[in-house]
Design an enzyme around this catalytic site. Structure first.
Site, PDB file in Angstrom:
ATOM      1  CB  THR A 133      60.758  -9.363  75.073  1.00  0.00           C
ATOM      2  OG1 THR A 133      61.272  -9.422  76.414  1.00  0.00           O
ATOM      3  CG2 THR A 133      61.349 -10.551  74.325  1.00  0.00           C
ATOM      4  CE1 TYR A 157      57.720 -13.578  76.063  1.00  0.00           C
ATOM      5  CE2 TYR A 157      59.592 -12.437  77.051  1.00  0.00           C
ATOM      6  CZ  TYR A 157      58.343 -12.405  76.461  1.00  0.00           C
ATOM      7  OH  TYR A 157      57.718 -11.201  76.265  1.00  0.00           O
TER       8      TYR A 157
END
Ligand code: UDP
Length: 346
Positions: A133, A157
């Site tokens: 990501t 995250y």
């Protein structure tokens, strides 16, 4: 449970029957990749615990319902299937939730990735593609951000994904037979152009989906999280990529590894950014609905701007995006939201 039928178009191109083990193949991005793999003649096994995915979204190959935490089942399934490559999608995806509940993210996105890598080693898997990501960059010094920018995630995250990238790099360093591609996704949106699959989360949080569902009357208003960022209109800027283009990046990455090329990390985005306000205006235009919008405080963990430097993926994976236009991304997502609404009613 009945397994979904194989509805793929087996063109026989590209895949040559190679066997791909896909974790999280019943989820949003995974299901689009599984569908494209089927169209290209790959054999696919999806391993998914269906915590956020759906069995109906797996349009090709076999589905095994299992958890990555269950190393024994994972090993038995992988040893039977004998994959030529693994694609690892299964993970939680919400930045704000990761700030509230970091251990949930480190457990699933990091510890379970470690389980998977151990099982891959036991099964002598030589190629792996990892869903990473843009959140690994944190607040980049420069945009578009390049792959060699420092990693300094600002939320759990991003930190959990950065750690898994580290596992992969260290493993590939000592195991000459193991190569990987890490794809750093920017903001993924839209759906299968034929409307068979799309985002189907029980509690969607992503901007385009929330805005479309607000236009459909499923939420009372769309909240814009933060209007005081140092950006031209004060709202955050993101690089939105069509899920079909993101899926084709995975097939390009597989080809790269199957041709014996080296491990690598690639940004997946178009190199163009849109503000939250621009997205909201485009959603209003596409839907023709003047839905209620409210401004709210900043959301924890949101960087002001993330735009992909994509020269490396264009050059080294010969990736060619086909849907590089915000309006058509939103049109595709809108088409899917209406189909999904009907699907949920029936
Ligand atoms: N956002 C927003 N309202 C929403 C959902 C998202 O203003 O209901 C903003 C969010 O703060 C961020 C951008 O839209 O600046 C993209 O957020 P999203 O959750 O879609 O993806 P992320 O960038 O967190 O992966």
């Amino acid at each position: 449970m009945t397994l979904p039928q194989d509805r793929s178009i087996l063109s026989g191109a590209g895949g040559s029957g190679k066997r791909i083990f896909v974790t999280g193949g019943a989820g949003y991005i995974g299901s689009h990749v599984v569908r494209q793999l089927g169209e290209q003649g790959y054999q696919v096994l999806t391993y998914d615990n269906l915590s956020t995915g759906n069995d109906w979204a797996v349009l090709h190959g076999e589905l095994v319902v299992g958890d990555l935490a269950d190393s024994e089942k994972l090993w038995r399934t992988m040893a039977r299937f004998r994959p030529d490559a693994v694609i690892h999608f299964a993970a939680f995806i919400e930045v704000a939730e990761s700030v509230r509940n970091p251990l949930k993210y480190f457990r699933n996105n990091t510890a379970n990735a470690l389980n998977l890598l151990e099982v891959c080693r036991k099964c002598a898997v030589g190629a792996l593609i990892f869903s990473s990501t843009a959140a690994v960059y944190g607040i980049p010094e420069r945009n578009p951000v390049q792959e060699d920018a420092p990693l300094s995630p600002i939320n759990p995250y991003g930190a959990a994904k950065a750690m898994t990238e580290r596992f992969l790099a260290d493993l590939a360093f000592v195991e000459p037979d193991f190569r990987y591609v890490s794809l750093r996704y920017f903001n993924v949106a839209s759906a299968d152009p034929q409307g068979r699959i799309g985002q189907a989360y029980r509690n969607p949080t992503h901007l385009i989906t929330r805005a479309l569902k607000t236009a459909l009357g499923q939420f009372p208003r769309l909240e814009i999280f933060g209007t005081d960022y140092d950006t031209p209109d004060g709202t955050c800027i993101r690089d939105y990529i069509h899920v079909e283009d993101l899926a084709s990046a995975h097939l390009a990455a597989l080809e790269h590894l199957f041709h014996g090329r080296s491990s690598g990390i690639f940004n997946c985005g178009y190199g163009k950014g849109y503000s939250v306000k621009e997205v909201v205006e485009t959603v209003a235009e596409v839907t023709g609905v003047d839905f209620p919008v409210a401004t709210s405080p900043r959301r924890e963990g949101d960087p002001p701007m993330l735009i992909a430097g994509n020269e490396k993926i264009l050059r080294e994976l010969s990736w060619r995006p086909r849907y590089d236009e915000l309006r058509s991304i939103i049109e595709g997502a809108w088409n899917w939201e209406k189909i999904y609404l009907e699907k949920m009613k029936s």
